[in-house]
Motif scaffolding. Structure first.
Motif, PDB file in Angstrom:
ATOM      1  N   MET A   1       0.934  -1.091  -0.075  1.00 20.92           N
ATOM      2  CA  MET A   1      -0.090   0.004  -0.092  1.00 20.92           C
ATOM      3  C   MET A   1       0.987   1.237  -0.031  1.00 20.92           C
ATOM      4  SD  MET A   1      -3.260   1.044   0.070  1.00 20.92           S
ATOM      5  CE  MET A   1      -3.948  -0.504   0.291  1.00 20.92           C
ATOM      6  N   GLY A   2       0.836   2.156  -0.864  1.00 15.69           N
ATOM      7  CA  GLY A   2       1.499   3.346  -1.000  1.00 15.69           C
ATOM      8  C   GLY A   2       0.585   4.605  -0.786  1.00 15.69           C
ATOM      9  N   LYS A   3       1.309   5.737  -0.749  1.00 20.62           N
ATOM     10  CA  LYS A   3       0.465   7.008  -0.587  1.00 20.62           C
ATOM     11  C   LYS A   3       0.748   8.105  -1.394  1.00 20.62           C
ATOM     12  CE  LYS A   3       0.534   6.337   4.455  1.00 20.62           C
ATOM     13  NZ  LYS A   3       1.223   6.980   5.925  1.00 20.62           N
ATOM     14  N   PHE A   4      -0.397   8.771  -1.735  1.00 21.64           N
ATOM     15  CA  PHE A   4      -0.231   9.806  -2.767  1.00 21.64           C
ATOM     16  C   PHE A   4      -0.384  11.008  -1.629  1.00 21.64           C
ATOM     17  CE2 PHE A   4      -2.503  13.411  -4.745  1.00 21.64           C
ATOM     18  CZ  PHE A   4      -1.824  13.583  -5.862  1.00 21.64           C
ATOM     19  N   ILE A   5       0.691  11.917  -1.508  1.00 25.57           N
ATOM     20  CA  ILE A   5       0.802  12.864  -0.611  1.00 25.57           C
ATOM     21  C   ILE A   5       0.616  14.395  -1.134  1.00 25.57           C
ATOM     22  CG2 ILE A   5       1.886  13.911   1.422  1.00 25.57           C
ATOM     23  CD1 ILE A   5       3.301  10.968   1.390  1.00 25.57           C
ATOM     24  N   TYR A   6      -0.362  15.171  -0.895  1.00 28.23           N
ATOM     25  CA  TYR A   6      -0.738  16.300  -1.652  1.00 28.23           C
ATOM     26  C   TYR A   6      -0.497  17.797  -0.656  1.00 28.23           C
ATOM     27  CZ  TYR A   6      -3.534  19.909  -4.015  1.00 28.23           C
ATOM     28  OH  TYR A   6      -3.890  20.868  -4.633  1.00 28.23           O
ATOM     29  N   SER A  29       2.392  12.976 -16.753  1.00 24.20           N
ATOM     30  CA  SER A  29       2.131  13.247 -18.464  1.00 24.20           C
ATOM     31  C   SER A  29       1.521  14.494 -18.463  1.00 24.20           C
ATOM     32  CB  SER A  29       1.294  12.065 -18.832  1.00 24.20           C
ATOM     33  OG  SER A  29       0.799  12.469 -19.997  1.00 24.20           O
ATOM     34  N   LYS A  30       0.665  14.972 -17.410  1.00 23.20           N
ATOM     35  CA  LYS A  30      -0.195  16.195 -17.602  1.00 23.20           C
ATOM     36  C   LYS A  30       0.749  17.279 -17.342  1.00 23.20           C
ATOM     37  CE  LYS A  30      -4.025  16.869 -18.295  1.00 23.20           C
ATOM     38  NZ  LYS A  30      -4.435  17.269 -19.835  1.00 23.20           N
ATOM     39  N   LEU A  31       1.235  17.008 -16.130  1.00 24.11           N
ATOM     40  CA  LEU A  31       2.140  18.414 -15.643  1.00 24.11           C
ATOM     41  C   LEU A  31       3.450  18.701 -16.467  1.00 24.11           C
ATOM     42  CD1 LEU A  31       1.944  16.883 -11.970  1.00 24.11           C
ATOM     43  CD2 LEU A  31       0.541  18.976 -12.887  1.00 24.11           C
ATOM     44  N   ARG A  32       4.097  17.671 -17.019  1.00 22.20           N
ATOM     45  CA  ARG A  32       5.118  17.809 -18.069  1.00 22.20           C
ATOM     46  C   ARG A  32       4.540  18.690 -19.217  1.00 22.20           C
ATOM     47  NH1 ARG A  32       6.067  12.556 -18.110  1.00 22.20           N
ATOM     48  NH2 ARG A  32       5.099  12.234 -19.963  1.00 22.20           N
ATOM     49  N   ILE A  54      -9.244  17.030  -5.573  1.00 24.74           N
ATOM     50  CA  ILE A  54      -8.459  18.222  -5.280  1.00 24.74           C
ATOM     51  C   ILE A  54      -7.880  18.700  -6.718  1.00 24.74           C
ATOM     52  CG2 ILE A  54      -7.548  17.284  -3.186  1.00 24.74           C
ATOM     53  CD1 ILE A  54      -5.331  15.881  -4.534  1.00 24.74           C
ATOM     54  N   TRP A  55      -7.496  19.907  -6.555  1.00 21.15           N
ATOM     55  CA  TRP A  55      -6.902  20.456  -7.995  1.00 21.15           C
ATOM     56  C   TRP A  55      -5.303  20.284  -7.814  1.00 21.15           C
ATOM     57  CZ3 TRP A  55      -8.845  21.969 -12.008  1.00 21.15           C
ATOM     58  CH2 TRP A  55      -8.341  22.846 -12.869  1.00 21.15           C
ATOM     59  N   ILE A  56      -5.123  19.875  -9.060  1.00 22.91           N
ATOM     60  CA  ILE A  56      -3.612  19.421  -9.445  1.00 22.91           C
ATOM     61  C   ILE A  56      -2.919  20.764 -10.413  1.00 22.91           C
ATOM     62  CG2 ILE A  56      -1.868  17.773 -10.226  1.00 22.91           C
ATOM     63  CD1 ILE A  56      -3.237  16.827  -7.634  1.00 22.91           C
ATOM     64  N   LEU A  61       2.314  20.811  -4.703  1.00 21.12           N
ATOM     65  CA  LEU A  61       3.407  19.766  -4.073  1.00 21.12           C
ATOM     66  C   LEU A  61       2.575  18.468  -4.042  1.00 21.12           C
ATOM     67  CD1 LEU A  61       4.162  22.032  -1.098  1.00 21.12           C
ATOM     68  CD2 LEU A  61       5.619  22.060  -3.094  1.00 21.12           C
ATOM     69  N   ILE A  62       3.147  17.587  -4.741  1.00 20.81           N
ATOM     70  CA  ILE A  62       2.731  16.248  -4.514  1.00 20.81           C
ATOM     71  C   ILE A  62       4.033  15.303  -4.462  1.00 20.81           C
ATOM     72  CG2 ILE A  62       0.712  16.586  -6.007  1.00 20.81           C
ATOM     73  CD1 ILE A  62       2.058  15.644  -8.331  1.00 20.81           C
TER      74      ILE A  62
END
Length: 111
Positions: A1-6, A29-32, A54-56, A61-62
């Protein structure tokens, strides 16, 4: 189990490492391309139920924290599905589709 931290506050979303790896590739891919989008997921009954978004943006900061020591093979169809959803404005967590037949190693190179 991993974590996405925002964010600076450190909102943590637990995802299995396989799902997290696909989310990471789709988001990067989007952020690039300097593109912003929303990211949405559902919480099951054990987690209190409900939906979150959430808005990316490139300024977000991710952090992706993987607990496994080996990256999984990537399903290009799933990544395309996520990127298409993000192109429509909302990257959503969905069930993994069957992998379309594609030549080459799906864990290497651009999806």
């Amino acid at each position: 189990m991993g974590k996405f931290i925002y964010g600076a506050g450190g909102l943590e979303i637990e995802l299995d490492d396989r799902t997290l790896a696909h989310v990471k590739v789709a988001m990067f891919s989007k952020l690039r391309r300097n593109e912003s989008f929303s990211f949405s997921w559902q919480v099951d009954l054990e987690g209190g139920s409900g939906r979150h978004s959430i808005w990316i943006s490139p300024a977000s900061l991710i952090h992706f924290h993987f607990f496994g020591n080996r990256p999984p093979a990537l399903n290009r169809s799933w990544i395309r599905q996520m990127v298409t959803a993000a192109n429509d404005g909302d990257l959503r967590l969905t069930a993994e589709p069957a992998e379309a037949d594609t030549p080459g190693d799906p864990s290497r190179g651009r999806w």
